[in-house]
Design an enzyme around this catalytic site. Sequence first.
Site, PDB file in Angstrom:
ATOM      1  N   CYS A  94       0.827  -1.218   0.000  1.00 44.90           N
ATOM      2  CA  CYS A  94       0.000   0.000   0.000  1.00 44.90           C
ATOM      3  C   CYS A  94       0.859   1.265   0.000  1.00 44.90           C
ATOM      4  O   CYS A  94       1.448   1.589  -1.014  1.00 44.90           O
ATOM      5  CB  CYS A  94      -1.003  -0.021   1.149  1.00 44.90           C
ATOM      6  SG  CYS A  94      -2.318   1.190   0.886  1.00 44.90           S
ATOM      7  N   HIS A 200      -4.016  -4.890   0.326  1.00 43.81           N
ATOM      8  CA  HIS A 200      -3.533  -5.243   1.675  1.00 43.81           C
ATOM      9  C   HIS A 200      -3.585  -6.758   1.884  1.00 43.81           C
ATOM     10  O   HIS A 200      -4.525  -7.273   2.497  1.00 43.81           O
ATOM     11  CB  HIS A 200      -4.382  -4.542   2.739  1.00 43.81           C
ATOM     12  CG  HIS A 200      -4.035  -3.107   2.941  1.00 43.81           C
ATOM     13  ND1 HIS A 200      -3.019  -2.695   3.777  1.00 43.81           N
ATOM     14  CD2 HIS A 200      -4.559  -1.990   2.403  1.00 43.81           C
ATOM     15  CE1 HIS A 200      -2.929  -1.385   3.753  1.00 43.81           C
ATOM     16  NE2 HIS A 200      -3.856  -0.919   2.926  1.00 43.81           N
ATOM     17  N   GLU A 202      -2.054  -8.541   3.938  1.00 46.12           N
ATOM     18  CA  GLU A 202      -1.980  -8.918   5.361  1.00 46.12           C
ATOM     19  C   GLU A 202      -3.365  -9.018   5.999  1.00 46.12           C
ATOM     20  O   GLU A 202      -3.531  -9.711   7.006  1.00 46.12           O
ATOM     21  CB  GLU A 202      -1.097  -7.925   6.131  1.00 46.12           C
ATOM     22  CG  GLU A 202      -1.754  -6.612   6.516  1.00 46.12           C
ATOM     23  CD  GLU A 202      -1.931  -5.633   5.357  1.00 46.12           C
ATOM     24  OE1 GLU A 202      -1.550  -5.969   4.220  1.00 46.12           O
ATOM     25  OE2 GLU A 202      -2.469  -4.535   5.588  1.00 46.12           O
TER      26      GLU A 202
END
Length: 238
Positions: A94, A200, A202
């Site tokens: 990001c 993202h 994660e």
Amino acid sequence: MPRIAITSCKRLSEYESALKHAGGTPILITPDMAPGVLQMCDGLLLTGGGDVSPALYGEAAHPTFHPAEPKRDELELALAKAATEGDMPMLAICRGIQVLNVARGGTLIQDVPSERPDAVRHEVDVPPFAIAHTVTVIRGTQLERMLGARALGPVPVNSRHHQAIKALGRSLIVSAVAPDGIIEAVEDPSRRFIVGVQWHPESFWKTGEFACLFQALVTAATPAQHRPQGASNSLGQP
Ligand code: MN
């Protein structure tokens, strides 16, 4: 387990969880540290956050400019450059992909909704793993190899950004784009593993959709002589 430098940010625990699941040891890097701390680490994970100061790529700030925490720009740009010079494996997420691009002399779209009014919605905040749009993965890229057969079709991703890459930085190639043409992933084919994604990964650490990105970072950061026999065999390389 390889030590992965991870820059501090607001949703740090998700990045740490994704990294630990992949077998990496997170080493927290705070903005007051010197970039030399990278010498103690085997890899680098650049995390999400506020906007890179547009002065760093020669532009005046758009009214929507929302700065990151003090000193993060300077530190993260230095880390991105050091990782490139030392061929250290790096995953940039990001804000991280934007830092990587600016560190290479690239520029950013400062506000996608106002500068690209026909763009799809790139700010879908809740829940963090909500699918916002798909990306098309470019053939022959490292990203394609990581995603395997899933890269053959549109890949659903989350999206929590109002900025994006405009002019591509030195030695970077585009490895995924959104349906509106916004750049969603880049990599540096001249290095072992320097990969950036605009979404993202994660946020999916519990369900594992993008665990392959963190696993690839950890594998690349593991010295060959320390890799488990099975791991090196499955990669088909020493
Ligand atoms: Mn997006």
